[in-house]
Design a protein around this motif. Structure first.
Motif, PDB file in Angstrom:
ATOM      1  N   ASN A 108      12.262 -22.195 -20.048  1.00 31.10           N
ATOM      2  CA  ASN A 108      12.738 -20.846 -20.280  1.00 31.10           C
ATOM      3  C   ASN A 108      13.662 -20.801 -19.533  1.00 31.10           C
ATOM      4  N   LEU A 109      15.172 -20.452 -21.223  1.00 32.50           N
ATOM      5  CA  LEU A 109      16.778 -21.434 -21.035  1.00 32.50           C
ATOM      6  C   LEU A 109      17.175 -19.305 -19.517  1.00 32.50           C
ATOM      7  N   ASP A 110      17.968 -20.015 -18.114  1.00 30.17           N
ATOM      8  CA  ASP A 110      18.662 -19.030 -17.625  1.00 30.17           C
ATOM      9  C   ASP A 110      19.697 -18.738 -18.059  1.00 30.17           C
ATOM     10  N   ALA A 111      20.143 -17.259 -19.147  1.00 32.96           N
ATOM     11  CA  ALA A 111      20.778 -17.450 -19.137  1.00 32.96           C
ATOM     12  C   ALA A 111      22.456 -17.234 -18.330  1.00 32.96           C
ATOM     13  N   LYS A 112      22.162 -16.649 -17.150  1.00 30.15           N
ATOM     14  CA  LYS A 112      23.349 -16.826 -16.302  1.00 30.15           C
ATOM     15  C   LYS A 112      23.469 -18.665 -15.696  1.00 30.15           C
ATOM     16  N   LYS A 113      22.713 -19.306 -16.097  1.00 28.55           N
ATOM     17  CA  LYS A 113      23.217 -21.011 -15.601  1.00 28.55           C
ATOM     18  C   LYS A 113      23.565 -21.413 -17.310  1.00 28.55           C
ATOM     19  N   PRO A 115      25.887 -19.280 -19.520  1.00 26.06           N
ATOM     20  CA  PRO A 115      26.758 -18.339 -20.562  1.00 26.06           C
ATOM     21  C   PRO A 115      26.922 -18.632 -22.094  1.00 26.06           C
ATOM     22  N   LEU A 116      27.418 -20.184 -22.624  1.00 25.14           N
ATOM     23  CA  LEU A 116      28.014 -20.339 -23.291  1.00 25.14           C
ATOM     24  C   LEU A 116      27.151 -20.579 -24.276  1.00 25.14           C
ATOM     25  N   ALA A 117      25.762 -20.985 -24.045  1.00 20.07           N
ATOM     26  CA  ALA A 117      24.870 -20.812 -25.208  1.00 20.07           C
ATOM     27  C   ALA A 117      24.650 -19.500 -25.984  1.00 20.07           C
ATOM     28  N   MET A 118      24.135 -18.316 -24.495  1.00 16.50           N
ATOM     29  CA  MET A 118      24.180 -16.993 -24.761  1.00 16.50           C
ATOM     30  C   MET A 118      24.866 -16.382 -25.752  1.00 16.50           C
ATOM     31  N   GLN A 119      25.687 -16.773 -25.280  1.00 21.19           N
ATOM     32  CA  GLN A 119      27.300 -15.690 -26.101  1.00 21.19           C
ATOM     33  C   GLN A 119      27.015 -16.760 -27.731  1.00 21.19           C
ATOM     34  N   ALA A 120      26.743 -17.828 -27.561  1.00 19.74           N
ATOM     35  CA  ALA A 120      26.270 -18.538 -29.030  1.00 19.74           C
ATOM     36  C   ALA A 120      24.936 -17.614 -29.679  1.00 19.74           C
ATOM     37  N   VAL A 121      24.118 -17.613 -29.444  1.00 20.01           N
ATOM     38  CA  VAL A 121      23.075 -17.050 -29.390  1.00 20.01           C
ATOM     39  C   VAL A 121      23.661 -15.241 -30.182  1.00 20.01           C
ATOM     40  N   VAL A 122      23.965 -14.679 -28.997  1.00 22.67           N
ATOM     41  CA  VAL A 122      24.607 -13.452 -29.392  1.00 22.67           C
ATOM     42  C   VAL A 122      25.149 -13.222 -30.825  1.00 22.67           C
ATOM     43  N   GLY A 133      16.182 -11.842 -28.697  1.00 23.78           N
ATOM     44  CA  GLY A 133      14.994 -12.275 -27.949  1.00 23.78           C
ATOM     45  C   GLY A 133      14.664 -13.254 -27.004  1.00 23.78           C
ATOM     46  N   PRO A 134      13.121 -13.800 -26.541  1.00 26.57           N
ATOM     47  CA  PRO A 134      13.510 -14.829 -25.694  1.00 26.57           C
ATOM     48  C   PRO A 134      14.276 -15.596 -26.782  1.00 26.57           C
ATOM     49  N   VAL A 135      14.797 -16.283 -25.048  1.00 20.43           N
ATOM     50  CA  VAL A 135      15.773 -17.600 -25.320  1.00 20.43           C
ATOM     51  C   VAL A 135      15.389 -18.868 -24.363  1.00 20.43           C
ATOM     52  N   LEU A 136      14.881 -19.844 -25.322  1.00 20.54           N
ATOM     53  CA  LEU A 136      14.410 -21.464 -24.353  1.00 20.54           C
ATOM     54  C   LEU A 136      14.693 -22.550 -24.827  1.00 20.54           C
ATOM     55  N   ASN A 137      15.151 -23.280 -23.676  1.00 18.59           N
ATOM     56  CA  ASN A 137      15.071 -24.725 -23.818  1.00 18.59           C
ATOM     57  C   ASN A 137      14.697 -25.470 -24.515  1.00 18.59           C
ATOM     58  N   VAL A 138      14.537 -26.301 -26.117  1.00 19.11           N
ATOM     59  CA  VAL A 138      14.228 -27.223 -25.860  1.00 19.11           C
ATOM     60  C   VAL A 138      14.253 -28.596 -26.421  1.00 19.11           C
ATOM     61  N   GLU A 139      13.547 -29.431 -25.604  1.00 19.15           N
ATOM     62  CA  GLU A 139      13.932 -30.888 -26.080  1.00 19.15           C
ATOM     63  C   GLU A 139      12.506 -31.605 -26.884  1.00 19.15           C
ATOM     64  N   LEU A 140      13.418 -32.462 -28.055  1.00 16.77           N
ATOM     65  CA  LEU A 140      12.077 -33.249 -28.652  1.00 16.77           C
ATOM     66  C   LEU A 140      12.072 -34.510 -27.937  1.00 16.77           C
ATOM     67  N   GLY A 141      11.847 -35.542 -27.319  1.00 16.20           N
ATOM     68  CA  GLY A 141      12.275 -36.488 -27.343  1.00 16.20           C
ATOM     69  C   GLY A 141      11.264 -37.661 -27.809  1.00 16.20           C
TER      70      GLY A 141
END
Length: 215
Positions: A108-113, A115-122, A133-141
């Motif tokens: 899960n992405l923490d919007a408070k931690k 904020p810039l990612a959330m601003q771009a999403v919005v 809706g839901p926002v996630l951190n995803v890494e494909l490695g």
């Protein structure tokens, strides 16, 4: 009904994301902030970083389909999250060596931690008149002898699916996924399946914030 949508943002929204790019290292480092000792090993979002992590078995599934790739599946804001491109296909298309294998991380992405990612999403969602809706951190490695590193973000397509939470499912709505990469690049990926309870899309390797949107 699910309709095709543009994969790139309108110029205005994209400009907003690029203006924020110099400060996006804050977003990259927050990929480490998840509630698990295992996830303390998540990387900072740069493809060159290598981290030692424990390989963990997973049972993640979406609509009865299990993920094809091992990893850490901690995203509780969605009804499952999976990689559906086969591990063999990823290994071939990304040139993995015999001692390397694909490895995914979902949290899960923490919007408070972040904020810039959330601003771009919005901003991206607003450009489509969409709700976030839901926002996630995803890494494909990949894993190499117990060492984890990210796959390049300019590689071949990798298909993912998220289970849409019941609270965010609404008949007649179109669903898509906003992707915000470390560095400020923003794109909107269309839902390519017909299941009203899932969103399925093609992305590439690397790390990013992934948000389900509806409109």
């Amino acid at each position: 009904m699910k309709a095709s949508i543009i994969k790139k943002l309108m110029a205005g929204a994209l400009t907003v994301s690029l203006v924020m790019a110099p400060a996006f290292s804050a977003f990259a480092t927050t990929i480490t902030n998840v509630e698990s000792k295992v996830e303390e090993a998540i990387s900072s979002g740069t493809s060159g970083e290598v981290t030692t992590v424990a390989e963990v078995p997973n049972t993640s599934s979406v609509a009865g389909v299990k993920t094809t790739v091992g990893g850490v599946y901690l995203a509780t804001k969605v009804n499952g999250s999976i990689v559906s491109t086969s591990a063999a296909a990823i290994a071939e298309s990304y040139g993995l060596a015999g001692n390397e294998k694909a490895y995914a991380k979902f949290s899960n992405l923490d919007a408070k931690k972040s904020p810039l990612a959330m601003q771009a999403v919005v901003a991206a969602a607003a450009s489509q008149g969409a709700e976030v809706g839901p926002v996630l951190n995803v890494e494909l490695g990949k894993m190499t002898a117990g060492k984890y590193s990210l796959l390049p973000s300019d590689g071949a397509a990798i298909r993912l699916s998220f289970g849409i939470p019941k609270s965010f499912v609404q008949a007649g709505k179109t669903y898509a996924v906003v992707v915000v990469r470390a560095g400020g690049a923003v794109s909107i990926l269309q839902d390519i399946d017909e299941n009203p309870n899932t969103v399925t899309f093609d992305t590439t390797g690397g790390a990013g914030a992934y948000a389900i949107i509806r409109y």
